[in-house]
Design a protein around this motif. Structure first.
Motif, PDB file in Angstrom:
ATOM      1  N   UNK A 125       0.844  -1.211   0.000  1.00  0.00           N
ATOM      2  CA  UNK A 125       0.000   0.000   0.000  1.00  0.00           C
ATOM      3  C   UNK A 125       0.868   1.246   0.000  1.00  0.00           C
ATOM      4  N   UNK A 126       2.179   1.045  -0.063  1.00  0.00           N
ATOM      5  CA  UNK A 126       3.101   2.174   0.068  1.00  0.00           C
ATOM      6  C   UNK A 126       3.648   2.581  -1.304  1.00  0.00           C
ATOM      7  N   UNK A 127       3.260   3.751  -1.738  1.00  0.00           N
ATOM      8  CA  UNK A 127       3.676   4.238  -3.062  1.00  0.00           C
ATOM      9  C   UNK A 127       5.184   4.398  -3.184  1.00  0.00           C
ATOM     10  N   UNK A 128       5.822   4.784  -2.089  1.00  0.00           N
ATOM     11  CA  UNK A 128       7.271   4.998  -2.126  1.00  0.00           C
ATOM     12  C   UNK A 128       7.996   3.675  -2.390  1.00  0.00           C
ATOM     13  N   UNK A 129       7.560   2.600  -1.692  1.00  0.00           N
ATOM     14  CA  UNK A 129       8.197   1.291  -1.905  1.00  0.00           C
ATOM     15  C   UNK A 129       7.942   0.813  -3.333  1.00  0.00           C
ATOM     16  N   UNK A 130       6.701   0.973  -3.783  1.00  0.00           N
ATOM     17  CA  UNK A 130       6.354   0.510  -5.130  1.00  0.00           C
ATOM     18  C   UNK A 130       7.186   1.245  -6.178  1.00  0.00           C
ATOM     19  N   UNK A 131       7.356   2.520  -5.956  1.00  0.00           N
ATOM     20  CA  UNK A 131       8.098   3.347  -6.916  1.00  0.00           C
ATOM     21  C   UNK A 131       9.587   2.960  -6.931  1.00  0.00           C
ATOM     22  N   UNK A 132      10.113   2.733  -5.742  1.00  0.00           N
ATOM     23  CA  UNK A 132      11.513   2.326  -5.620  1.00  0.00           C
ATOM     24  C   UNK A 132      11.733   0.985  -6.334  1.00  0.00           C
ATOM     25  N   UNK A 133      10.788   0.081  -6.128  1.00  0.00           N
ATOM     26  CA  UNK A 133      10.877  -1.249  -6.752  1.00  0.00           C
ATOM     27  C   UNK A 133      10.867  -1.123  -8.277  1.00  0.00           C
ATOM     28  N   UNK A 134       9.904  -0.371  -8.799  1.00  0.00           N
ATOM     29  CA  UNK A 134       9.785  -0.231 -10.254  1.00  0.00           C
ATOM     30  C   UNK A 134      11.053   0.390 -10.844  1.00  0.00           C
ATOM     31  N   UNK A 135      11.654   1.328 -10.115  1.00  0.00           N
ATOM     32  CA  UNK A 135      12.854   1.988 -10.643  1.00  0.00           C
ATOM     33  C   UNK A 135      14.085   1.107 -10.598  1.00  0.00           C
TER      34      UNK A 135
ATOM     35  N   UNK B 244       4.605  -5.338 -12.232  1.00  0.00           N
ATOM     36  CA  UNK B 244       3.234  -5.126 -11.771  1.00  0.00           C
ATOM     37  C   UNK B 244       3.236  -4.519 -10.380  1.00  0.00           C
ATOM     38  N   UNK B 245       2.474  -3.460 -10.188  1.00  0.00           N
ATOM     39  CA  UNK B 245       2.299  -2.882  -8.852  1.00  0.00           C
ATOM     40  C   UNK B 245       0.858  -3.187  -8.457  1.00  0.00           C
ATOM     41  N   UNK B 246       0.710  -4.110  -7.547  1.00  0.00           N
ATOM     42  CA  UNK B 246      -0.616  -4.655  -7.181  1.00  0.00           C
ATOM     43  C   UNK B 246      -1.321  -5.245  -8.400  1.00  0.00           C
ATOM     44  N   UNK B 247      -0.538  -5.686  -9.358  1.00  0.00           N
ATOM     45  CA  UNK B 247      -1.038  -6.370 -10.566  1.00  0.00           C
ATOM     46  C   UNK B 247      -0.157  -7.604 -10.731  1.00  0.00           C
ATOM     47  N   UNK B 248      -0.739  -8.814 -10.714  1.00  0.00           N
ATOM     48  CA  UNK B 248       0.120 -10.001 -10.661  1.00  0.00           C
ATOM     49  C   UNK B 248       0.735 -10.424 -11.996  1.00  0.00           C
ATOM     50  N   UNK B 249      -0.005 -10.239 -13.091  1.00  0.00           N
ATOM     51  CA  UNK B 249       0.537 -10.648 -14.402  1.00  0.00           C
ATOM     52  C   UNK B 249       0.565  -9.406 -15.284  1.00  0.00           C
TER      53      UNK B 249
END
Ligand code: NAD
Length: 499
Positions: free
Chosen positions: A419-429, A437-442
């Motif tokens: 639920x944390x945008x910062x973690x998701x953004x860091x991961x994608x980068x 996928x960010x909260x999207x499995x495939x």
């Protein structure tokens, strides 16, 4: 026993090599057809037909070529049920999933209707005195594609639709496991108005693949399949001077952060891990819960969901979650890897080894498996299982989970649940994987974006479909043109030297 054919120069043609491969109904284990395996002489005939037909097709204006795609989309929709049934019968996936296979290919055909726009060149007016410069995208000529068993409609269409929309002729060498749908697609393309010889299907195995790789007329090769074959095709195709793109295997990780909605994450893992019996290059095969508490809660939510999965034949319609795997050999390989996981110390939380379905005892069904306490040195983690087996590695921290996804040799897709945008953004980068996928499995990109992995999941510079496909299937030619000025005031009778 049904004997399948090739589709060469607008006609179904029997194989002449004398070699055949069995095509199974994976739900019953029965051989339902035999498919001919082409030799180099049969490939030569298809290449000659393609070479003869292609210049006239390239000269057809792009809008008219797009109209063939438009008509083809209509025919795909009209024949959806028939295509899905033929696909399920040879592949084993459920009917809704088979229709999805056709649909995701159809969407790329729809994108290709935009060929007139996508093929527009560039123009610089007055690049110098009286000089204009322009670039145009020309067809390559004869292109070829080699496709895997797991998407017998979608992946052929991802290749041949853009290739043909660009003005090329295309030779498809589909998987020998499920060749019927590719043959049906070639017929439908001709019904849509495609001239003979522009789309041909040559069935076969390594011998026909090598004939493609060594054929001097074939300009480009697209491949999707396992990584060892991808590497082989990329090397041999490139050394023969062809343009090559190869997409290989996968081991897709999903990180589940402590703040994630665990019901949502568990549902996502069920669909992405077990859908199509795990026979998807974008399947999630590794769950990486962060922290022991997250792992315990996640496993507790997964177990009842996995135990409730309905495994059965496609003939059960919507009443089944996934079907059999494609062959007895695939089943044996999956079960061998499951045994290795147990031997190497992983905890088998859900055991699908003894799965059996009344009336379908000879089908290639594999029950769902869930492993916990998997470690990176185990074969079930290192290798692509391509079956209904989900491995859980308990990560101590986000950095540890990220490091695992990054250090795996494959880099096709990956996902994070948080639920944390910062973690998701860091991961994608930071993650070195092609599709995220960010909260999207495939996270399979739609037709107008491009599809491709990193690391050992892809070889070559351009992705599949989207704008990259129009780059892959054309060559750029740049023209510098000067028209000396000076005749606007009337006839000029003396020959003027160039300035
Ligand atoms: P595969 O590599 O066994 O076969 C793919 C194609 O290569 C088939 O047409 C086959 O006839 C041909 N082939 C097989 N052995 C060959 C050889 N020795 N020499 C030349 N050609 C050969 O793959 P598969 O089992 O059909 O498909 C599953 C694999 O495809 C999995 O690894 C999966 O991850 C991968 N895949 C990748 C993507 C992607 O986009 N990255 C998509 C779908 C499937």
């Amino acid at each position: 026993m049904q004997e399948l054919t090739h589709y060469i120069n607008g006609a179904h043609v029997k194989g002449t090599s004398g070699r055949f491969s069995d095509v199974y109904n994976p739900a019953t284990g029965e051989v339902q057809a035999k498919v001919p395996l082409a030799n180099a002489a049969e490939m030569d005939i298809a290449v000659a037909a393609a070479e003869a037909a292609q210049p006239a097709w390239a000269a057809v204006n792009p809008q008219r070529r797009a109209r063939v795609m438009m008509k083809f989309v209509g025919l795909l929709n009209d024949n959806m049920d028939k295509l899905a049934e033929a696909l399920s019968r040879e592949h084993g996936k459920t009917l809704p999933d088979a229709a999805g296979d056709v649909q995701r290919g159809l969407e790329v055909v729809e994108y290709c209707i935009g060929a007139p726009e996508l093929l527009k060149g560039e123009f610089t007016d007055s690049a110098g005195p009286g000089i204009d410069m322009y670039s145009m995208k020309q067809a390559l000529g004869v292109c070829a594609g080699i496709t895997p068993f797991n998407f017998p409609a979608m992946i052929p269409m991802w290749m041949f639709a853009p290739a043909i929309a660009c003005g090329n002729a295309f030779i498809l060498k589909p998987s020998e496991r499920d060749p019927s749908v590719p043959l049906m697609l070639a017929e439908l393309m001709e019904e849509a108005g495609l001239p003979k010889g522009i789309l041909q299907v040559v069935n076969g195995d390594k011998e026909s693949v090598d004939a493609i790789l060594d054929h001097p007329v074939i300009q480009s090769v697209g491949f999707v399949g396992s990584t060892p074959i991808a590497e082989y095709i990329y090397g041999r195709g490139c050394s023969n001077g062809k343009r090559v793109q190869c997409f290989g295997g996968a081991k897709n990780h999903m990180i589940i952060m402590p703040d994630a909605d665990l019901d949502q994450a568990a549902d996502a893992l069920i669909g992405a891990g077990y859908g199509a019996a795990g026979e998807r290059c974008m399947a999630i095969s590794v769950a990486l819960p962060v922290g022991d508490e997250t792992a315990d809660r996640l496993i507790a939510k997964l177990i009842p969901r996995i135990e409730a999965l309905k495994v059965g034949p496609y003939t059960s319609g919507n009443d089944v979650d996934y079907g059999p795997v494609v062959t007895a050999a695939a089943k044996a390989n999956i079960l061998k890897l499951v045994e290795s996981g147990i031997e190497q110390g992983a905890t088998l939380v859900v055991d699908g080894r003894n799965f059996s379905l009344q009336g379908y005892e000879d089908g290639f069904f594999v029950g769902p498996h869930l492993f916990d306490n998997v470690t990176p040195d185990m074969d079930i983690y290192k290798k692509e299982i391509f079956g209904p087996v989900l491995s859980t590695i308990r990560a101590g921290s986000y950095e540890e989970a990220l490091g695992l996804a990054m250090s795996h040799e494959y880099g096709n897709g990956t996902a994070i649940y948080t639920r944390d945008g910062d973690t998701a953004r860091d991961f994608a980068n930071r993650v070195n994987v092609g599709m995220i996928g960010i909260n999207v499995p495939i996270p399979v990109p739609l037709a107008y974006h491009t599809f491709g992995g990193w690391k050992k999941s892809a070889f070559g510079d351009l992705n599949q479909h989207g704008p990259d496909a129009f780059k892959f299937y054309t060559r750029t030619k740049t023209i510098t043109s000067r028209w000396p000025s000076g005749i606007k005031d009337g006839g000029e009778f003396n020959f003027k030297p160039m300035e």
